[in-house]
Design a protein around this motif. Structure first.
Motif, PDB file in Angstrom:
ATOM      1  N   UNK A 299      15.135  -4.034  30.537  1.00 43.82           N
ATOM      2  CA  UNK A 299      14.626  -3.637  31.879  1.00 43.82           C
ATOM      3  C   UNK A 299      15.498  -3.520  32.957  1.00 43.82           C
ATOM      4  N   UNK A 300      15.380  -2.548  33.954  1.00 45.71           N
ATOM      5  CA  UNK A 300      16.171  -2.346  35.212  1.00 45.71           C
ATOM      6  C   UNK A 300      16.305  -3.718  35.740  1.00 45.71           C
ATOM      7  N   UNK A 301      15.432  -4.335  35.792  1.00 43.40           N
ATOM      8  CA  UNK A 301      15.234  -5.490  36.879  1.00 43.40           C
ATOM      9  C   UNK A 301      16.347  -6.692  36.082  1.00 43.40           C
ATOM     10  N   UNK A 302      16.571  -6.573  34.892  1.00 45.75           N
ATOM     11  CA  UNK A 302      17.585  -7.528  34.492  1.00 45.75           C
ATOM     12  C   UNK A 302      18.998  -7.095  34.546  1.00 45.75           C
ATOM     13  N   UNK A 303      19.363  -5.933  35.314  1.00 48.77           N
ATOM     14  CA  UNK A 303      20.510  -5.650  35.760  1.00 48.77           C
ATOM     15  C   UNK A 303      21.002  -6.062  37.045  1.00 48.77           C
ATOM     16  N   UNK A 304      22.104  -6.653  37.037  1.00 54.49           N
ATOM     17  CA  UNK A 304      22.566  -7.358  38.454  1.00 54.49           C
ATOM     18  C   UNK A 304      23.389  -6.511  39.294  1.00 54.49           C
ATOM     19  N   UNK A 305      24.058  -5.569  38.737  1.00 56.37           N
ATOM     20  CA  UNK A 305      25.074  -4.863  39.512  1.00 56.37           C
ATOM     21  C   UNK A 305      24.832  -3.135  39.153  1.00 56.37           C
ATOM     22  N   UNK A 306      24.825  -2.468  40.303  1.00 55.02           N
ATOM     23  CA  UNK A 306      24.498  -1.139  40.214  1.00 55.02           C
ATOM     24  C   UNK A 306      25.431  -0.221  40.863  1.00 55.02           C
ATOM     25  N   UNK A 307      25.888   0.929  40.350  1.00 57.23           N
ATOM     26  CA  UNK A 307      26.497   1.963  40.934  1.00 57.23           C
ATOM     27  C   UNK A 307      25.623   2.369  42.050  1.00 57.23           C
ATOM     28  N   UNK A 308      26.431   3.146  42.807  1.00 54.89           N
ATOM     29  CA  UNK A 308      25.631   4.107  43.834  1.00 54.89           C
ATOM     30  C   UNK A 308      25.097   5.341  43.457  1.00 54.89           C
ATOM     31  N   UNK A 309      25.095   5.765  42.184  1.00 56.57           N
ATOM     32  CA  UNK A 309      24.599   6.787  41.514  1.00 56.57           C
ATOM     33  C   UNK A 309      25.195   8.118  41.529  1.00 56.57           C
ATOM     34  N   UNK A 310      24.889   9.176  40.737  1.00 56.36           N
ATOM     35  CA  UNK A 310      25.750  10.409  40.860  1.00 56.36           C
ATOM     36  C   UNK A 310      24.508  11.316  40.506  1.00 56.36           C
ATOM     37  N   UNK A 311      24.268  12.331  41.308  1.00 59.02           N
ATOM     38  CA  UNK A 311      23.247  13.461  41.027  1.00 59.02           C
ATOM     39  C   UNK A 311      23.565  14.437  40.230  1.00 59.02           C
ATOM     40  N   UNK A 312      22.538  14.710  38.939  1.00 57.11           N
ATOM     41  CA  UNK A 312      22.735  15.766  38.206  1.00 57.11           C
ATOM     42  C   UNK A 312      21.723  16.698  38.387  1.00 57.11           C
ATOM     43  N   UNK A 313      21.789  17.987  38.654  1.00 58.07           N
ATOM     44  CA  UNK A 313      21.042  18.934  38.702  1.00 58.07           C
ATOM     45  C   UNK A 313      21.159  19.958  37.530  1.00 58.07           C
ATOM     46  N   UNK A 314      20.299  20.187  36.736  1.00 63.01           N
ATOM     47  CA  UNK A 314      20.082  21.161  35.878  1.00 63.01           C
ATOM     48  C   UNK A 314      19.024  22.338  36.201  1.00 63.01           C
ATOM     49  N   UNK A 315      20.009  23.493  36.345  1.00 65.85           N
ATOM     50  CA  UNK A 315      19.422  24.813  36.915  1.00 65.85           C
ATOM     51  C   UNK A 315      20.406  25.893  36.475  1.00 65.85           C
ATOM     52  N   UNK A 316      19.811  26.992  36.461  1.00 61.03           N
ATOM     53  CA  UNK A 316      20.495  28.169  36.308  1.00 61.03           C
ATOM     54  C   UNK A 316      21.008  28.895  37.412  1.00 61.03           C
TER      55      UNK A 316
END
Length: 123
Positions: free
Chosen positions: A106-123
């Motif tokens: 579960x995500x709640x089990x994870x103590x350390x997180x990055x800031x995230x990176x956006x991925x957009x799939x589009x033509x």
């Protein structure tokens, strides 16, 4: 102090591939599990894959055929490759560490997180 920094997001065409990086500091990726998660607009965060310290991998249901997770110990970095992407893969992608050698369910089990990176799939 543990820090995780994702990179590699952007615009990807349907059917293409994306490769994201998670650069770690404060822990060694050969000694801890690292997971990848994503959160699409309006949806809950979901797991994509995880690699434990021994290199064993787990995948979200239905994703194993399209997902590759790998590590570069010299760079202390974990990579996520997702092939044959479609619009449903549009999301913010996060890497996270549970502070354990083992992957956690579960995500709640994870103590350390990055800031995230956006991925957009589009033509």
């Amino acid at each position: 102090q543990v820090q995780l920094v994702e990179s590699g997001g952007g615009l990807v065409q349907p059917g293409g591939s994306l490769r994201l990086s998670c650069a770690a500091s404060g822990l060694h990726v050969d000694s801890y599990a690292i997971g990848w998660f994503r959160q699409a607009p309006g949806k809950e965060r979901e797991g994509v894959t995880c690699i434990n310290s021994a290199g064993e991998k787990i995948y979200a249901a239905g994703m194993e055929a399209r997902v590759t997770v790998s590590r570069d110990f010299a760079k202390n970095t974990v990579f996520l490759q997702l092939d044959n992407v479609n619009a449903e893969d549009t999301a913010i992608y996060y890497c996270a560490a549970p502070g354990s050698v083992w992957c956690r369910p579960f995500s709640s089990d994870y103590d350390f997180w990055g800031q995230g990176t956006q991925v957009t799939v589009s033509s």
